[in-house]
Design an enzyme around this catalytic site. Structure first.
Site, short mmCIF file in Angstrom:
data_model
loop_
_atom_site.label_atom_id
_atom_site.label_comp_id
_atom_site.label_asym_id
_atom_site.label_seq_id
_atom_site.Cartn_x
_atom_site.Cartn_y
_atom_site.Cartn_z
N HIS A 90 3.08 -5.45 -4.32
CA HIS A 90 1.90 -5.72 -5.15
C HIS A 90 2.32 -5.49 -6.61
O HIS A 90 2.76 -4.40 -6.97
CB HIS A 90 0.74 -4.80 -4.77
CG HIS A 90 0.24 -5.06 -3.38
ND1 HIS A 90 0.00 -4.06 -2.46
CD2 HIS A 90 -0.04 -6.23 -2.75
CE1 HIS A 90 -0.43 -4.60 -1.33
NE2 HIS A 90 -0.46 -5.92 -1.48
N GLU A 128 2.12 5.15 0.21
CA GLU A 128 1.19 5.07 -0.93
C GLU A 128 1.37 6.34 -1.76
O GLU A 128 1.18 7.45 -1.28
CB GLU A 128 -0.26 5.00 -0.42
CG GLU A 128 -0.55 3.77 0.43
CD GLU A 128 -0.76 2.49 -0.38
OE1 GLU A 128 -0.82 2.59 -1.62
OE2 GLU A 128 -0.86 1.41 0.23
ZN LIG Z 1 0.19 -2.04 -2.53
#
Ligand SMILES: [Zn+2]
Length: 350
Positions: free
Chosen positions: A71, A233
């Site tokens: 991302h 994350e």
């Molecule tokens: Zn991500």
């Protein structure tokens, strides 16, 4: 063998290490594969823009994939991996294992967006070939390119090499547990307590065990190549240069130790040190009027009591089925048919 221009590129890379910068700003320079060695000890292979591998001359026992920027706006892991690449190319650090770095979505990094046309992390394991996916999108081509690079990287190793993949992200929303990892579905294989201990040393104490096949990058590496693979994350999205890097010291230091073959000094696995969740509900959006019934900035892993309304849309209401059921990755703005909320409940490892 190399042209004059390639010689200049190699010499610049060894002085400045700016592989990611070139991949973003002068993509034509790194469009074609280039290989060279660093002081006779490490083979460097530029595979395509944003994809580079390092192979030590000594026999490697680990093949490690570090991916970031799947991302484009998730900058902290990109900055961490960029620094490793700079330090390796300029000779500040030396890898002891084979390492493949993938900087995923280069155009989205420039636009400071998650993606350009499609969420790249939903396009793996041939999901890029699905009818619903725009075959002309950047992400569709990139997913194929990344899959190929990973396959070639793992398959180039000895059969006794162990395989690892840490796909590094930051989350859109804050989290009650700032750093957490998603453990892809293992189809009945045992979860690795050593890997949980390793990630704990990276400052990650919360684990979400996925309960079904997915189209994420980490599931691809896990399923196709038997890699110890995780979606990791590391905190909240910030702009390039805006990250408080002191919040990433543990993960930065531990990953560097891993790739450089330095002692990891891991604590042995203890249930008290970690929070482990399993997926309970995957709530997909079916109608345009899908809305969340909680505040839009609710942190990940916020929990609810049984029966609480979590979201609704025409014809459907979605409620917590257990006390303590928590929500992760809620996003009402996904396309119809895509996942809008994941709910999780606490569990333990065998
Ligand atoms: Zn991500």
């Amino acid at each position: 063998m190399h042209t004059v221009n390639t010689h200049k590129l190699i010499s610049d890379l060894q002085q400045q290490g700016q592989f990611l910068t070139l991949s973003r700003r002068s993509v034509e320079l790194v469009q074609k594969p280039i290989s060279f060695t660093l002081d006779e000890h490490t083979q460097v292979s530029i595979i395509s823009p944003g994809i580079i591998s390092f192979t030590p001359k000594i026999k490697s026992v680990k093949a490690i994939v570090l991916s970031s920027g799947i991302h484009g706006n998730e900058t902290a892991p990109i900055e961490i991996c960029d620094q490793y690449v700079v330090d390796i190319l300029t000779g500040k650090i030396r890898v002891a294992h084979r390492v493949l770095f993938i900087f995923g979505n280069l155009p989205a990094m420039d636009k400071a967006t998650r993606f350009v046309d499609e969420n790249l992390n939903r396009l793996f394991s041939h999901a890029h070939a699905n009818e619903s996916v725009d075959q002309n999108s950047y992400e569709c081509a990139r997913a194929k390119e990344i899959e190929k690079a990973v396959a070639q990287f793992y398959e180039a190793g000895h059969s006794d090499e162990s395989r690892y993949h840490y796909d590094l992200h930051t989350a859109i929303r804050p989290s009650k547990n700032e750093k957490f990892a998603v453990y892809p579905f293992l189809h009945g294989e045992k979860h690795s307590k050593d890997q949980i201990s390793f990630l704990l040393a990276c400052g990650i104490d919360t684990f979400l065990l996925s309960g079904s096949p997915t189209t994420t990058f980490s599931y691809y590496s896990s399923r196709q190549f038997g890699a110890h693979a995780f979606t990791v994350e590391l905190g909240k999205v910030e702009a390039f240069g805006q990250n408080d890097m002191s919040r990433f010291t543990q993960v930065n230091d531990t990953l560097k130790r891993l790739i450089c073959g330095q002692p990891l000094n891991l604590k042995s696995f203890n249930h008290q040190d970690v929070l482990i969740y399993q997926v309970n509900q995957v709530i997909n959006k079916h109608e345009d009027d899908f809305v969340l019934d909680f505040s839009d900035d609710l942190p990940n892993f916020s929990d609810f009591s049984k029966g609480t309304l979590l979201a609704h849309e025409t014809g459907n209401e979605y409620r917590a089925e257990f006390d303590g059921e928590a929500v992760v990755f809620p996003n009402a703005n996904v396309a119809i048919g895509q996942r809008a909320i994941l709910t999780v409940i606490p569990t333990t490892l065998d």
